[in-house]
Write an enzyme that holds these catalytic residues in place. Structure first.
Site, PDB file in Angstrom:
ATOM      1  N   ASP A 128      -2.532   1.317  -4.625  1.00 22.92           N
ATOM      2  CA  ASP A 128      -3.755   1.054  -3.876  1.00 22.92           C
ATOM      3  C   ASP A 128      -4.602   0.031  -4.628  1.00 22.92           C
ATOM      4  OD1 ASP A 128      -4.941   2.440  -5.960  1.00 22.92           O
ATOM      5  OD2 ASP A 128      -4.935   4.331  -4.850  1.00 22.92           O
TER       6      ASP A 128
ATOM      7  N   HIS B  74       0.819  -1.219   0.000  1.00 21.43           N
ATOM      8  CA  HIS B  74       0.000   0.000   0.000  1.00 21.43           C
ATOM      9  C   HIS B  74       0.851   1.268   0.000  1.00 21.43           C
ATOM     10  CE1 HIS B  74      -4.217   0.444  -0.196  1.00 21.43           C
ATOM     11  NE2 HIS B  74      -4.516  -0.485   0.688  1.00 21.43           N
TER      12      HIS B  74
END
Lengths: 378, 81
Positions: free
Chosen positions: A357, A353
């Site tokens: 995303d 992350h």
């Protein structure tokens, strides 16, 4: 003069033991030459050198265990070396190569090497009777009573070492990398028969397995989405210059390695298949090269042949993504308003992350799917 | 080749693909996948080794006949010259 150091062959390697030198002071080497064999937590690895030159000094002797980064040998660069200097080089050596250093690698099966470690026998001192002079387990057993014995290794110690190294790397991954996971079920109704058709037309030595198509599809998708191909180091993402897909290979004795298929996006399926076959065979014979263990830019793992539907893999740091493939099986599938039986596979993505995303991850999986729907593009 | 020679050559092909298999431990009637954790790549390498060793072509449709040592020895004896 430059130092040639113990390379890091991944986040799970801390040290290595020199088991063979293939060079001696005065030998001219060129980039990519295999100059030594080092025993690591991942087995015996052929160590390549990354610059041209002449070996000036062997610093680490056979049998010595040294950490990653320790100087193994000193090298005079090719640009500065004359033939006369090369000839004189042996006189510069401070620490000579150990007498046990072999001109070529000892041919020994992993089982025999393991047995030799258990019995404390040096394989280099055994005359092999197997194919091509390979040392067999029987040779080791026979030699055990006649040769001087070293301190026997604890049975299973090598596997324990590998397990410990894998555990350390995965613990680091889970601690440092904010993973997210996505999965998609992909219709293989075109790819599976296409592979069968290809194999009918190919000689036996050039047949494909469906797994190589998965690797190729991931590599091509990475071209479109390079943010999944690279490393998180020094607090930032660094895209890799090439697409070198690490492929997780389980070892029959336990543990696994993930050596890289270099430039997987630039090779046709036939070439990739040959290289994949060679890589698997050498991984299981413990004959990998240092660059293969160090160069992976993403990892692909497939557990479908063990009956697993979906894989939820852990990223291999400092990489930023890992792709898993489950079983290829016939499932009910909706197509053109009808329920039909289709071969399908579940593809999963584990990604970092800090770099991407879920939206980008979904697009990446969609790109993999698209390539698998058009096998002619692979 | 007689039956014993064929069997020995099949074992040789097997250990060339999977050097960590000890010939003495092979159970002739047990599936290679169950016995040695063979996957599709191991199996393809093994079939290729049989092809080189015996000079026989092996279509994919025949793969189910090559799943264990007994099956391989039988297949080779029926298909090699």
């Amino acid at each position: 003069m430059s130092d040639f150091s113990m390379p890091s062959l991944g986040a799970d390697m801390e040290d290595g033991t020199m088991i063979e030198w293939h060079v001696k002071p005065g030998d001219r080497v060129k980039r990519g030459d295999i100059i030594a064999v080092v025993e690591t937590q991942k087995g015996a690895i052929d160590i390549e050198i990354f610059e041209d030159g002449v070996i000036q000094e062997i610093v680490v002797n056979v049998g010595e265990k040294v950490p990653v980064g320790a100087v193994l040998a000193r090298l005079q660069g090719a640009g500065t070396v004359t033939a006369a200097q090369a000839a004189a080089a042996p006189a510069l050596a401070v620490v000579p190569a150990a007498p046990a250093a072999a001109a070529s690698r000892i041919r020994i099966s992993p089982a025999a090497r393991k047995r030799a470690m258990e019995l404390g026998v040096d394989p280099a001192a055994i005359a092999g009777t197997g194919p091509g002079g390979a040392v067999t387990s029987e040779d080791v057993e026979a030699a055990a009573g006649k040769l001087p014995r070293a301190e026997p290794a604890v049975p299973g110690a090598a596997l324990d070492e590998m397990r410990r190294a894998i555990g350390a790397a995965m613990a680091r991954s889970k601690r440092e990398i904010p993973h997210y996971y996505l999965g998609a079920t992909v219709d293989l109704g075109r790819l599976a028969p296409w592979i069968e058709e290809q194999n009918r037309a190919r000689p036996i030595t050039e047949r494909l397995i469906i797994g190589v198509a998965f690797i190729r599809a991931v590599a091509l998708a990475l071209r479109e989405m390079p943010e999944f191909n690279g490393f998180w180091t020094d607090g930032a993402f660094h895209p890799a210059p090439g697409i070198h897909t690490g492929v997780a290979i389980s070892l029959r004795a336990g543990g696994l390695v993930a050596p890289a298929l270099h430039d997987a996006d630039r090779k046709d399926l036939g070439t990739l298949m040959r290289e994949f076959q060679d890589l698997v065979q050498r991984a299981r014979s413990r004959r990998l090269r240092s660059s293969e263990l160090a160069d992976g830019t993403i990892t692909i793992t497939s557990l479908g042949e063990r009956g697993v539907d979906s894989v939820y893999p852990i990223i291999y740091p400092p990489q930023v993504a890992i792709v898993g493939f489950g079983i290829v099986g016939e499932r009910p599938w909706s197509a053109d308003g009808r329920i039909v039986s289709r071969p399908v596979v579940t593809v999963t993505l584990g990604a970092d992350h800090r770099v991407t995303d879920g939206h980008r991850g979904a697009l990446f999986l969609r790109a993999v799917d698209h390539y698998l729907q058009e096998p002619e593009r692979l | 080749m007689n039956a014993a020679e064929i069997r020995a050559a099949v074992i040789n092909a097997l250990t060339s693909v999977a050097p960590d298999i000890e010939p003495g431990t092979i159970r002739a009637e047990i599936n290679f996948r169950d016995q040695f954790d063979f996957d599709s790549m191991d199996f393809l390498n093994f079939v290729t080794a049989l092809h080189h060793k015996f000079g026989i072509d092996i279509p994919e449709a025949d793969y189910p006949r090559l799943m264990n040592l007994d099956g391989c020895a039988d297949y080779v004896s029926k298909n090699s010259a």
